[in-house]
Design an enzyme around this catalytic site. Structure first.
Site, PDB file in Angstrom:
ATOM      1  CD  GLU A  36     -12.918  15.068 106.822  1.00  0.00           C
ATOM      2  OE1 GLU A  36     -11.722  15.370 106.752  1.00  0.00           O
ATOM      3  OE2 GLU A  36     -13.813  15.821 106.412  1.00  0.00           O
ATOM      4  CG  ASP A  63      -1.720  15.803 104.089  1.00  0.00           C
ATOM      5  OD1 ASP A  63      -1.185  16.841 103.691  1.00  0.00           O
ATOM      6  OD2 ASP A  63      -2.957  15.720 104.286  1.00  0.00           O
TER       7      ASP A  63
END
Ligand code: ADE
Length: 254
Positions: free
Chosen positions: A15, A221
């Site tokens: 990230e 997700d």
């Protein structure tokens, strides 16, 4: 006035790696088992770090950014699981209010209330919300993600035109990988857009130190039975590119 130093956090190496690459004159400092990368982006001082997962890891990392690196503002970029049915993989959520979905000191306090702080929601300030939303809208409108993410990856996750949502984000020390977890959270906190594991902890520390914060999450997700398949693949192939594009655009308008 405090010197401007922007703290930039993610929870995982993937990230922040694209963001670290944006730093000029990068210097590394290791403290408390974390590596802090300091330098400048567009001439503005910045310190970038990944915290590891969860509220404790995030809280201790942002405290170090505040106390040791004197940050004046905090940007968190990372991924989240979708709770609202309106969200698709690849959409971006900007946290207006952050809540800890696993905070529960009943019957002594109301469910979700942070004990002795008299707060349930931590709110991002209007100025930083406006800056982040302008930058994210520019990323979406210029289709800059399409320039840095391969056609095959975009197809794999069915990402065509990402949308920006602004609203509630819930955080807690749980990875949501069961339909039942998602349904429970939706029933308890129907306004929540997405779930992750750090944002509300970062927001609490920033609130306590009066540091403005922006929590920016890309949906990786659906926070259900499919999460354990989509999440690792999204992290590997896509998340770093989103973080770098968003941060690059925020620094253009800071
Ligand atoms: N971050 C990204 N996906 C998540 C999920 N399904 N649960 C908790 N945090 C997440």
């Amino acid at each position: 006035m405090k010197n401007r130093v922007i703290g930039i956090m993610g929870a995982m190496p993937e990230e922040i790696e694209g963001v670290v690459a944006l730093l000029s004159n990068c210097v590394e400092t290791t403290m408390g088992q974390r590596t802090y990368f300091s330098g400048q982006i567009n001439g503005i001082e910045a310190v970038v770090v990944f915290s590891r997962w969860g509220k404790v890891a995030a809280a201790t990392t942002v405290t170090t950014l505040i106390q040791q690196f004197n940050i004046s503002e905090l940007l968190f970029t990372g991924v989240a699981g979708a709770i609202s049915p309106e969200l698709k993989i690849g959409d971006i959520v900007l946290g207006k209010r952050l809540i800890q979905h696993d905070m529960d000191a009943r019957p002594l306090m109301a469910q979700y209330e942070i004990p002795l702080l008299s707060k349930t929601y931590l709110e991002s300030d209007e100025t930083h919300l406006a800056i982040a939303s302008k930058a994210i809208n520019a990323v979406i409108e210029n289709r800059s993600l399409h320039a840095v993410i391969g056609e095959q990856e975009l197809l794999e996750f069915n990402i065509s035109q990402p949308n920006l949502f602004i609203g509630d984000i819930a955080s807690g020390d749980q990875f949501f990988s069961k339909n039942e977890q998602k349904e429970n959270l939706k029933a308890q906190l129907p306004n929540v857009l997405c779930v992750e594991m750090e944002g509300a902890a970062v927001a609490q520390v920033c609130y306590e130190y009066k540091i403005p914060f922006s929590i920016i999450r890309t949906i990786s997700d659906a926070a259900d039975d499919s999460a354990h398949i989509d999440f690792p693949s999204f992290i590997k192939k896509i998340s770093s590119k989103y973080a770098a594009e968003i941060i690059k655009n925020i620094f253009k308008i800071l």
